[in-house]
Design a protein around this motif. Structure first.
Motif, PDB file in Angstrom:
ATOM      1  N   PRO A  75       0.815  -1.217   0.000  1.00  0.00           N
ATOM      2  CA  PRO A  75       0.000   0.000   0.000  1.00  0.00           C
ATOM      3  C   PRO A  75       0.850   1.269   0.000  1.00  0.00           C
ATOM      4  CG  PRO A  75      -0.860  -1.589   1.560  1.00  0.00           C
ATOM      5  CD  PRO A  75       0.465  -2.125   1.104  1.00  0.00           C
ATOM      6  N   ILE A  76       0.347   2.290  -0.667  1.00  0.00           N
ATOM      7  CA  ILE A  76       1.060   3.567  -0.760  1.00  0.00           C
ATOM      8  C   ILE A  76       0.893   4.381   0.515  1.00  0.00           C
ATOM      9  CG2 ILE A  76       1.056   5.804  -1.976  1.00  0.00           C
ATOM     10  CD1 ILE A  76       0.386   4.266  -4.523  1.00  0.00           C
ATOM     11  N   GLY A  77      -0.231   4.163   1.209  1.00  0.00           N
ATOM     12  CA  GLY A  77      -0.508   4.989   2.379  1.00  0.00           C
ATOM     13  C   GLY A  77      -1.353   6.189   2.018  1.00  0.00           C
ATOM     14  N   THR A  78      -2.216   6.038   1.035  1.00  0.00           N
ATOM     15  CA  THR A  78      -3.071   7.125   0.581  1.00  0.00           C
ATOM     16  C   THR A  78      -3.959   7.640   1.710  1.00  0.00           C
ATOM     17  OG1 THR A  78      -4.885   7.705  -0.930  1.00  0.00           O
ATOM     18  CG2 THR A  78      -4.728   5.424  -0.264  1.00  0.00           C
ATOM     19  N   THR A  79      -4.350   8.910   1.607  1.00  0.00           N
ATOM     20  CA  THR A  79      -5.255   9.508   2.600  1.00  0.00           C
ATOM     21  C   THR A  79      -6.692   9.048   2.409  1.00  0.00           C
ATOM     22  OG1 THR A  79      -5.652  11.434   1.184  1.00  0.00           O
ATOM     23  CG2 THR A  79      -3.842  11.584   2.772  1.00  0.00           C
ATOM     24  N   GLY A  80      -6.987   8.425   1.271  1.00  0.00           N
ATOM     25  CA  GLY A  80      -8.351   7.984   1.003  1.00  0.00           C
ATOM     26  C   GLY A  80      -9.275   9.108   0.580  1.00  0.00           C
ATOM     27  N   LYS A  81      -8.711  10.256   0.203  1.00  0.00           N
ATOM     28  CA  LYS A  81      -9.520  11.411  -0.173  1.00  0.00           C
ATOM     29  C   LYS A  81      -9.859  11.460  -1.658  1.00  0.00           C
ATOM     30  CE  LYS A  81      -9.626  13.193   3.966  1.00  0.00           C
ATOM     31  NZ  LYS A  81     -10.881  13.368   4.716  1.00  0.00           N
ATOM     32  N   GLY A  82      -9.463  10.420  -2.395  1.00  0.00           N
ATOM     33  CA  GLY A  82      -9.822  10.345  -3.812  1.00  0.00           C
ATOM     34  C   GLY A  82      -8.935  11.152  -4.733  1.00  0.00           C
ATOM     35  N   ILE A  83      -7.790  11.604  -4.238  1.00  0.00           N
ATOM     36  CA  ILE A  83      -6.938  12.500  -5.026  1.00  0.00           C
ATOM     37  C   ILE A  83      -6.345  11.802  -6.241  1.00  0.00           C
ATOM     38  CG2 ILE A  83      -4.979  14.076  -4.941  1.00  0.00           C
ATOM     39  CD1 ILE A  83      -7.432  14.802  -3.145  1.00  0.00           C
ATOM     40  N   GLY A  84      -5.729  10.623  -6.018  1.00  0.00           N
ATOM     41  CA  GLY A  84      -5.129   9.897  -7.137  1.00  0.00           C
ATOM     42  C   GLY A  84      -6.132   9.566  -8.225  1.00  0.00           C
ATOM     43  N   PRO A  85      -7.285   8.949  -7.885  1.00  0.00           N
ATOM     44  CA  PRO A  85      -8.282   8.666  -8.913  1.00  0.00           C
ATOM     45  C   PRO A  85      -8.822   9.912  -9.607  1.00  0.00           C
ATOM     46  CG  PRO A  85      -8.649   7.262  -7.017  1.00  0.00           C
ATOM     47  CD  PRO A  85      -7.580   8.249  -6.608  1.00  0.00           C
ATOM     48  N   ALA A  86      -8.954  11.015  -8.893  1.00  0.00           N
ATOM     49  CA  ALA A  86      -9.434  12.249  -9.532  1.00  0.00           C
ATOM     50  C   ALA A  86      -8.425  12.749 -10.560  1.00  0.00           C
ATOM     51  CB  ALA A  86      -9.697  13.323  -8.476  1.00  0.00           C
ATOM     52  N   TYR A  87      -7.138  12.726 -10.195  1.00  0.00           N
ATOM     53  CA  TYR A  87      -6.107  13.128 -11.165  1.00  0.00           C
ATOM     54  C   TYR A  87      -5.996  12.122 -12.300  1.00  0.00           C
ATOM     55  CZ  TYR A  87      -4.151  17.196  -8.726  1.00  0.00           C
ATOM     56  OH  TYR A  87      -3.963  18.447  -8.177  1.00  0.00           O
ATOM     57  N   THR A  88      -6.197  10.845 -11.996  1.00  0.00           N
ATOM     58  CA  THR A  88      -6.185   9.835 -13.047  1.00  0.00           C
ATOM     59  C   THR A  88      -7.276  10.118 -14.072  1.00  0.00           C
ATOM     60  OG1 THR A  88      -5.303   8.131 -11.573  1.00  0.00           O
ATOM     61  CG2 THR A  88      -6.462   7.367 -13.535  1.00  0.00           C
ATOM     62  N   ASP A  89      -8.480  10.427 -13.590  1.00  0.00           N
ATOM     63  CA  ASP A  89      -9.576  10.758 -14.503  1.00  0.00           C
ATOM     64  C   ASP A  89      -9.268  12.014 -15.305  1.00  0.00           C
ATOM     65  OD1 ASP A  89     -11.017   8.570 -13.785  1.00  0.00           O
ATOM     66  OD2 ASP A  89     -12.664   9.643 -12.814  1.00  0.00           O
ATOM     67  N   LYS A  90      -8.622  12.976 -14.660  1.00  0.00           N
ATOM     68  CA  LYS A  90      -8.260  14.206 -15.376  1.00  0.00           C
ATOM     69  C   LYS A  90      -7.321  13.893 -16.540  1.00  0.00           C
ATOM     70  CE  LYS A  90      -5.957  18.682 -14.729  1.00  0.00           C
ATOM     71  NZ  LYS A  90      -5.402  19.652 -13.753  1.00  0.00           N
ATOM     72  N   VAL A  91      -6.299  13.099 -16.262  1.00  0.00           N
ATOM     73  CA  VAL A  91      -5.302  12.783 -17.285  1.00  0.00           C
ATOM     74  C   VAL A  91      -5.876  11.886 -18.376  1.00  0.00           C
ATOM     75  CG1 VAL A  91      -3.092  11.628 -17.692  1.00  0.00           C
ATOM     76  CG2 VAL A  91      -3.365  13.115 -15.709  1.00  0.00           C
ATOM     77  N   SER A  92      -6.777  10.984 -17.995  1.00  0.00           N
ATOM     78  CA  SER A  92      -7.363  10.079 -18.994  1.00  0.00           C
ATOM     79  C   SER A  92      -8.602  10.680 -19.662  1.00  0.00           C
ATOM     80  CB  SER A  92      -7.711   8.729 -18.352  1.00  0.00           C
ATOM     81  OG  SER A  92      -8.668   8.905 -17.331  1.00  0.00           O
ATOM     82  N   ARG A  93      -8.830  11.974 -19.415  1.00  0.00           N
ATOM     83  CA  ARG A  93      -9.909  12.746 -20.049  1.00  0.00           C
ATOM     84  C   ARG A  93     -11.294  12.264 -19.631  1.00  0.00           C
ATOM     85  NH1 ARG A  93      -6.826  11.341 -25.358  1.00  0.00           N
ATOM     86  NH2 ARG A  93      -6.558   9.583 -23.948  1.00  0.00           N
ATOM     87  N   GLU A  94     -11.386  11.828 -18.394  1.00  0.00           N
ATOM     88  CA  GLU A  94     -12.662  11.363 -17.860  1.00  0.00           C
ATOM     89  C   GLU A  94     -13.087  12.164 -16.636  1.00  0.00           C
ATOM     90  OE1 GLU A  94     -11.270   7.471 -17.351  1.00  0.00           O
ATOM     91  OE2 GLU A  94     -11.323   7.049 -19.508  1.00  0.00           O
ATOM     92  N   GLY A  95     -12.424  13.305 -16.416  1.00  0.00           N
ATOM     93  CA  GLY A  95     -12.753  14.129 -15.263  1.00  0.00           C
ATOM     94  C   GLY A  95     -13.953  15.026 -15.536  1.00  0.00           C
ATOM     95  N   LEU A  96     -14.513  15.553 -14.458  1.00  0.00           N
ATOM     96  CA  LEU A  96     -15.600  16.534 -14.559  1.00  0.00           C
ATOM     97  C   LEU A  96     -15.082  17.869 -14.054  1.00  0.00           C
ATOM     98  CD1 LEU A  96     -18.681  14.544 -13.210  1.00  0.00           C
ATOM     99  CD2 LEU A  96     -18.097  15.038 -15.574  1.00  0.00           C
ATOM    100  N   LYS A  97     -15.164  18.879 -14.891  1.00  0.00           N
ATOM    101  CA  LYS A  97     -14.667  20.192 -14.514  1.00  0.00           C
ATOM    102  C   LYS A  97     -15.779  21.035 -13.881  1.00  0.00           C
ATOM    103  CE  LYS A  97     -10.638  20.576 -17.487  1.00  0.00           C
ATOM    104  NZ  LYS A  97      -9.760  21.544 -18.175  1.00  0.00           N
ATOM    105  N   ILE A  98     -15.353  22.015 -13.115  1.00  0.00           N
ATOM    106  CA  ILE A  98     -16.294  22.884 -12.406  1.00  0.00           C
ATOM    107  C   ILE A  98     -17.299  23.515 -13.366  1.00  0.00           C
ATOM    108  CG2 ILE A  98     -16.505  24.996 -11.028  1.00  0.00           C
ATOM    109  CD1 ILE A  98     -15.295  22.890  -9.332  1.00  0.00           C
ATOM    110  N   TYR A  99     -16.838  23.913 -14.543  1.00  0.00           N
ATOM    111  CA  TYR A  99     -17.747  24.601 -15.475  1.00  0.00           C
ATOM    112  C   TYR A  99     -18.898  23.716 -15.948  1.00  0.00           C
ATOM    113  CZ  TYR A  99     -15.073  22.507 -19.419  1.00  0.00           C
ATOM    114  OH  TYR A  99     -14.461  21.641 -20.304  1.00  0.00           O
ATOM    115  N   MET A 100     -18.755  22.393 -15.795  1.00  0.00           N
ATOM    116  CA  MET A 100     -19.821  21.492 -16.208  1.00  0.00           C
ATOM    117  C   MET A 100     -21.051  21.611 -15.311  1.00  0.00           C
ATOM    118  SD  MET A 100     -17.628  18.074 -17.252  1.00  0.00           S
ATOM    119  CE  MET A 100     -16.415  18.144 -18.593  1.00  0.00           C
TER     120      MET A 100
END
Length: 410
Positions: free
Chosen positions: A124-149
């Motif tokens: 385990p990496i020791g993640t905080t569990g706050k969803g940061i890695g998956p959120a950035y992953t979605d951003k990079v893979s073009r699957e994120g949701l931006k505020i303007y949406m």
């Protein structure tokens, strides 16, 4: 200085929030340029404790404003809670925060995905569990949701439906909320933030004001947790160096100063290499004295001696011009203080690692110095001077307690 950045020079938790809050009274804008709700910037305002995970550490008693840039991943619920807490003591403060519509949102399924992945890892990496890695992953893979949406509800609902189908294909029936529930959740949060007066405005819209104003860029975590230059893979998912200011339309070449914040010792939360980690009883003493428990997770921090090779490395990676040292008072009363002055790597002595990988092979080479009874002692001054000579940077400020004004300019 018209434009400065305050950056963690170690593995985070150096006391950046307090330092930013101290400087903020002299700056119109405090700009968070990276990270998300995994950061925990603790500030004390007239004796009351505030922990900002997302909000820039503005000074409520000045006219400073906070900007959350496109480099962040933003948990709208956490942001609303933080503003509401501050509204109790500072009515109307929500109007002083601005969010870039280009920023990606952290969603509930990112947090669930975070813990699912952590549970699947052999190490385990020791993640905080706050969803940061998956959120950035979605951003990079073009699957994120931006505020303007949030401004186009029909498009938002359709996009959520598409993403939910993809995640179900990947993870099966693992999520507690479906796309319709998340849609309602986001719309309620949007309205809640707007009622609090939060402004949705991008860096281009604000650029004229930025260019004419004083700017204080607030880093998150520390250089040794940087996605590109930290102790990978035990890092965060964003930029922790001053170069992240680019998300606000600036570059490090436009900064008048970059202040690297260090503790008088070293701490780390989570897994990963830590060359100067101390396992003897002295670590427990320092941990208790320094209240070394994560502001975000509450986990006890790992504790070790000051690591000068890592700070030299951070200096180069983040273009530091000054250092600020915190928590020298925590070590008061110790007879001796150890400082790592170099590493032994593959049988050779090295003052500055060339890559983060070298830290995984590093054996610390220590120098022992005399302790001090208080930060007013000559021995503490000698400690500061030693750091300055070894890192070849001035220590411009010394912090000696949790309060915002418990800091001296050198």
């Amino acid at each position: 200085m018209k434009r400065i950045a305050v950056i963690g020079a170690q593995w985070g938790d150096e006391g950046k929030g307090k330092i930013v809050n101290y400087f903020a009274r002299n700056y119109r804008w405090v700009i968070r340029f990276s990270g998300g709700a995994n950061a925990g910037h603790t500030i004390y305002i007239k004796g009351k404790k505030y922990v900002n995970h997302l909000l820039p550490s503005i000074d409520p008693y000045s006219d400073s404003r906070g900007f959350l840039s496109s480099g962040m991943v933003i948990d709208l619920e956490e942001m609303a809670k933080e503003i509401e807490k501050m509204e109790v003591d500072f009515p109307g403060i929500g109007e002083r925060f601005y969010v870039d519509p280009e920023a990606v949102m952290t969603l509930p399924w990112h947090k669930e995905q975070d813990m699912l992945l952590e549970g699947m890892r052999e190490k385990p990496i020791g993640t905080t569990g706050k969803g940061i890695g998956p959120a950035y992953t979605d951003k990079v893979s073009r699957e994120g949701l931006k505020i303007y949406m949030l401004q186009d509800e029909s498009t938002l609902l359709e996009r959520l439906k598409e993403l939910y189908a993809l995640k179900r294909a990947l993870f099966g029936d693992k999520f507690s909320m479906d796309y319709k529930e998340i849609f309602e959740y986001l719309i309620k949060l949007r309205d809640r933030l707007l009622r609090l007066g939060v402004n949705i405005a991008g860096s281009i819209e604000l650029m004229e004001d930025f260019r004419e104003s004083t700017l204080l860029f607030e880093g998150a975590q520390g250089v040794m947790l940087d996605l590109d230059f930290g102790t990978y893979p035990f890092v965060t998912s964003s930029t922790c160096t001053a170069h992240g200011v680019i998300s606000s339309g600036f570059s490090t070449a436009e900064l008048d100063g970059v202040f690297g914040v260090i503790k008088a010792y070293t701490t780390r939360v989570g897994s990963g290499v830590f060359p100067t980690e101390e396992h003897a009883h002295i670590a427990d003493i320092i941990r208790e004295r320094g209240s070394e428990f994560g502001a975000t997770t509450g986990r006890p921090r790992r504790v070790g001696w000051l690591d000068l090779p890592a700070i030299r490395y951070a200096k180069v990676r983040s273009a530091f011009t000054h250092l600020i040292i915190t928590k020298g008072d925590v070590l008061s009363g110790l007879d001796e203080i150890k400082v790592c002055v170099a590493y032994e790597i593959d049988g050779k002595e090295k003052r500055t690692p060339f890559t983060s990988q070298e830290l995984f092979k590093a054996k610390p080479i220590y120098r022992t110095m005399k302790g001090w009874n208080s930060v007013k002692d000559k021995n503490f001054d000698d400690y500061i001077k030693f750091i300055e000579d070894e890192v070849e940077l001035p220590v411009s400020y010394v912090s000696y307690g949790p309060g915002t004004d418990e800091i001296n300019k050198k």
